[in-house]
Design a protein around this motif. Structure first.
Motif, PDB file in Angstrom:
ATOM      1  N   LEU A 165       0.824  -1.206   0.000  1.00  0.00           N
ATOM      2  CA  LEU A 165       0.000   0.000   0.000  1.00  0.00           C
ATOM      3  C   LEU A 165       0.861   1.261   0.000  1.00  0.00           C
ATOM      4  O   LEU A 165       0.593   2.213  -0.734  1.00  0.00           O
ATOM      5  CB  LEU A 165      -0.921  -0.001   1.226  1.00  0.00           C
ATOM      6  N   TYR A 210       1.024   4.094  -2.909  1.00  0.00           N
ATOM      7  CA  TYR A 210       0.784   5.505  -2.621  1.00  0.00           C
ATOM      8  C   TYR A 210       1.954   6.371  -3.088  1.00  0.00           C
ATOM      9  O   TYR A 210       1.754   7.448  -3.654  1.00  0.00           O
ATOM     10  CB  TYR A 210       0.554   5.732  -1.123  1.00  0.00           C
ATOM     11  N   LEU A 212      -4.986   3.441  -5.789  1.00  0.00           N
ATOM     12  CA  LEU A 212      -5.559   3.445  -4.440  1.00  0.00           C
ATOM     13  C   LEU A 212      -7.079   3.430  -4.483  1.00  0.00           C
ATOM     14  O   LEU A 212      -7.739   4.318  -3.932  1.00  0.00           O
ATOM     15  CB  LEU A 212      -5.072   4.684  -3.677  1.00  0.00           C
TER      16      LEU A 212
END
Length: 224
Positions: free
Chosen positions: A109, A113, A218
């Protein structure tokens, strides 16, 4: 983030107030904590020796302030300043680093990002070089609105000028043009977005490039 990962980290996470104008880090400093804004927006700025500055990216409820911690640099040459007051979460840098080094869902993640953030930084540089000030202001308003729950921003002309790296008079002129078109209402530091679709039509392609990349990397639900 998977529920089990969130519940495991929850005891180590603290809520933090993020007042308008608060400097979260200065160039060259190592952050003791990494911050995840929830209702606040943080501006990442580069400052010059003469005191002028320009924004390179905004971070809101989609992101994290302090990517240098897990990217290996530990410090950065930019400054982080709260541009819209609110709250957020903070966690010790060492704790996040441990999670990153585990190589699990949190690492993936954070890397996704970071890729999205790099896209925003790159597109901001192109936009500031090639597009008009009123297009830049529309882009900036849309990016900020995407990170808020409502349609109102509290922002002075001086702060907007510092973000965009222009003179206050230029911000005033651009804001009046956009207000005359019926897209926003601006008074005493309060900006209300009246016509979001109109802003999207008026801005350059840079906003959509950034939004598309964030949505791709995302999404609300993603396999990790």
């Amino acid at each position: 983030m998977p529920t089990n990962e969130w519940e495991r980290l929850l005891p180590f996470i603290e809520t933090i107030e993020l007042p308008l104008g608060k400097v979260l880090y200065e160039p060259g400093t190592k952050m003791s904590h990494v911050i995840f804004p929830t209702s606040a927006i943080v501006s990442l700025l580069y400052a010059l020796e003469n005191g002028s500055s320009a924004e390179i990216a905004v971070v809101g409820n989609e992101g994290v302030v302090g990517i240098s911690i897990f990217m290996g640099g530990e410090s950065t040459s930019s400054r982080a300043v709260v541009q819209s007051a609110g709250v957020g979460y903070k966690i010790k840098s060492s704790m996040l680093m441990d999670e990153f080094n585990r190589g699990g869902p949190i690492m993936h993640l954070l890397l996704r990002y970071t890729q999205a953030l790099i896209t925003q930084m790159s597109q901001t540089a192109v936009c500031n070089r090639h597009h008009s000030l009123d297009q830049q202001l529309c882009r900036w308003l849309l990016l900020s609105a995407d990170r808020l729950t409502g349609n109102e921003l509290i922002m002075t002309q001086e702060l907007i000028a510092n973000m965009l790296g222009v003179r206050r008079e230029g911000v005033t002129e651009a804001a009046l043009k956009i207000q005359k078109a019926g897209l926003i209402q601006y008074a005493r530091g309060h900006i209300t977005i009246l016509d979001r679709h109109g802003l999207e039509r008026r801005t350059c392609e840079c906003y959509q490039v950034v939004k598309t990349e964030y949505d791709r990397l995302l999404p609300d639900k993603i396999a990790v």
